[in-house]
Design an enzyme around this catalytic site. Structure first.
Site, short mmCIF file in Angstrom:
data_model
loop_
_atom_site.label_atom_id
_atom_site.label_comp_id
_atom_site.label_asym_id
_atom_site.label_seq_id
_atom_site.Cartn_x
_atom_site.Cartn_y
_atom_site.Cartn_z
N HIS A 187 -4.55 -1.79 -9.26
CA HIS A 187 -3.86 -2.15 -10.50
C HIS A 187 -4.48 -1.47 -11.71
O HIS A 187 -3.77 -1.19 -12.69
CB HIS A 187 -3.83 -3.67 -10.66
CG HIS A 187 -2.72 -4.31 -9.88
ND1 HIS A 187 -1.44 -4.39 -10.36
CD2 HIS A 187 -2.69 -4.85 -8.63
CE1 HIS A 187 -0.66 -4.98 -9.46
NE2 HIS A 187 -1.40 -5.26 -8.40
N GLY A 231 23.48 8.89 4.33
CA GLY A 231 22.24 9.63 4.52
C GLY A 231 21.83 9.69 5.98
O GLY A 231 22.44 9.09 6.86
N HIS A 272 3.48 1.99 -0.11
CA HIS A 272 4.81 2.55 -0.32
C HIS A 272 4.87 3.13 -1.72
O HIS A 272 4.29 2.60 -2.67
CB HIS A 272 5.88 1.46 -0.18
CG HIS A 272 7.17 1.79 -0.87
ND1 HIS A 272 7.50 1.29 -2.12
CD2 HIS A 272 8.21 2.59 -0.49
CE1 HIS A 272 8.69 1.76 -2.47
NE2 HIS A 272 9.13 2.55 -1.51
N HIS A 313 1.78 3.52 7.30
CA HIS A 313 1.33 2.37 8.10
C HIS A 313 0.03 2.77 8.82
O HIS A 313 0.05 3.60 9.73
CB HIS A 313 2.39 1.98 9.12
CG HIS A 313 3.63 1.41 8.52
ND1 HIS A 313 3.67 0.16 7.93
CD2 HIS A 313 4.90 1.91 8.43
CE1 HIS A 313 4.91 -0.08 7.50
NE2 HIS A 313 5.66 0.96 7.78
#
Length: 303
Positions: free
Chosen positions: A149, A263, A110, A100
């Site tokens: 992309h 977790g 991400h 971020h």
């Protein structure tokens, strides 16, 4: 090559090295803050190392996590697409990244690459790879979107002419906020349950995605991190971060798997931004840069 136990070591070594390279690159881009590491053990089996950077010159908050966990029963989030594997013991290895940025003109990003093995007595193990990366801009630049992309397309090309199109479409569909009817950003690649190729080819593709994430994201960070911005841009960035939180807490399978498998909560939720805002029924001014983002929150062809 077919799967055998030694392959787990090769995957683990790559993932640990990837975590090192990502942290080194992001620290170099930031120039101020450094990652703090927490090594942790999971009582049910396994553990990992969480690395978080905060309050930097470029990154407000970011995390690069490695985990290798195992247990006696595959969590529901991992067997949702393969219900015949429910109840098997498992190992799961992966690196997960969320960055971020401070500057609203730098996108949030991400990435995740992972490897699963589900095992049962007297039956051959079932293994598969998953992962991908996606980009969430607040003030998009078409050249950045095309570069992102193009990087994805080029890394997919050696694995088949349809891989990019298929995994781009999967990404657009996966990172879709159904309750908002919008995508989380401009997408990228997403794949899961990958074992159609032999082990070596699947592993090579996972490595290409892990390496391609940094190759696609860091140049955008370097290009945009010094752009001027003001409170208006900060407010919009924080408002849009709310959508990021909504996706991660409502839909993200990685978050669900982590919580269902017992977790480490701090590591699982490191993906959330430090500051996010929700404003009731807020709408951007027509024709404004903030309104322009709406045109990017639907799948499109970038090549």
């Amino acid at each position: 090559m077919t799967y055998n136990e030694s392959n787990v070591g090769a995957v683990k070594n790559y993932l640990l090295d990837l975590q090192e390279r990502l942290c080194d690159a992001f620290e170099a881009s930031d120039g101020q803050a450094r990652f703090h590491e927490d090594a942790w053990d999971r009582p049910e089996g396994g553990g990992g190392r969480t690395r978080v950077i905060q309050d930097g010159a470029v990154f407000e908050k970011g995390g690069v996590n490695f985990s290798h966990v195992h247990g006696t029963e595959l969590p529901a989030a991992a067997s949702a697409r393969r219900p015949e594997l429910a109840g098997r013991s498992f190992q799961a290895l992966g690196v997960s990244v969320v960055m971020h940025p401070v500057n609203p003109y730098v996108p949030t990003s991400h990435a995740n690459v992972r490897f699963f093995i589900a095992e049962k007595d007297n039956e051959p193990p079932v293994w598969w790879f998953g992962g991908g990366f996606d980009l969430t801009p607040y003030y998009p630049f078409d050249e950045d979107c095309r570069f992102w992309h193009r990087t994805a397309h080029e890394l997919c090309a050696p694995f088949g002419e349809n891989v990019y199109a298929e995994h781009k479409r999967w990404c657009d569909e996966y990172f879709h906020l159904k309750h908002r009817d919008e995508t989380r950003g401009i997408g990228g690649l997403f794949f899961d349950d990958l074992n159609d190729w032999d082990f070596d080819t699947c592993f090579a593709y996972m490595r290409a995605v892990g390496d391609g994430y940094l190759a696609g994201y860091r140049p955008i960070v370097e290009k945009r991190k010094h752009l001027d911005y003001g409170q208006r841009e900060i407010d919009f960035q924080r408002y849009r971060r709310g959508r990021y939180v909504e996706f991660n807490l409502v839909y993200d399978r990685g978050t669900l798997f982590g919580l269902q498998s017992g977790g480490r909560t701090e590591s699982i939720l490191m993906s959330l931004p430090a500051v996010a805002h929700w404003r009731y029924d807020w709408q951007p001014e027509p024709g404004s840069p903030e309104a322009d983002l709406n045109d990017y929150l639907k799948p499109r062809k970038w090549l």
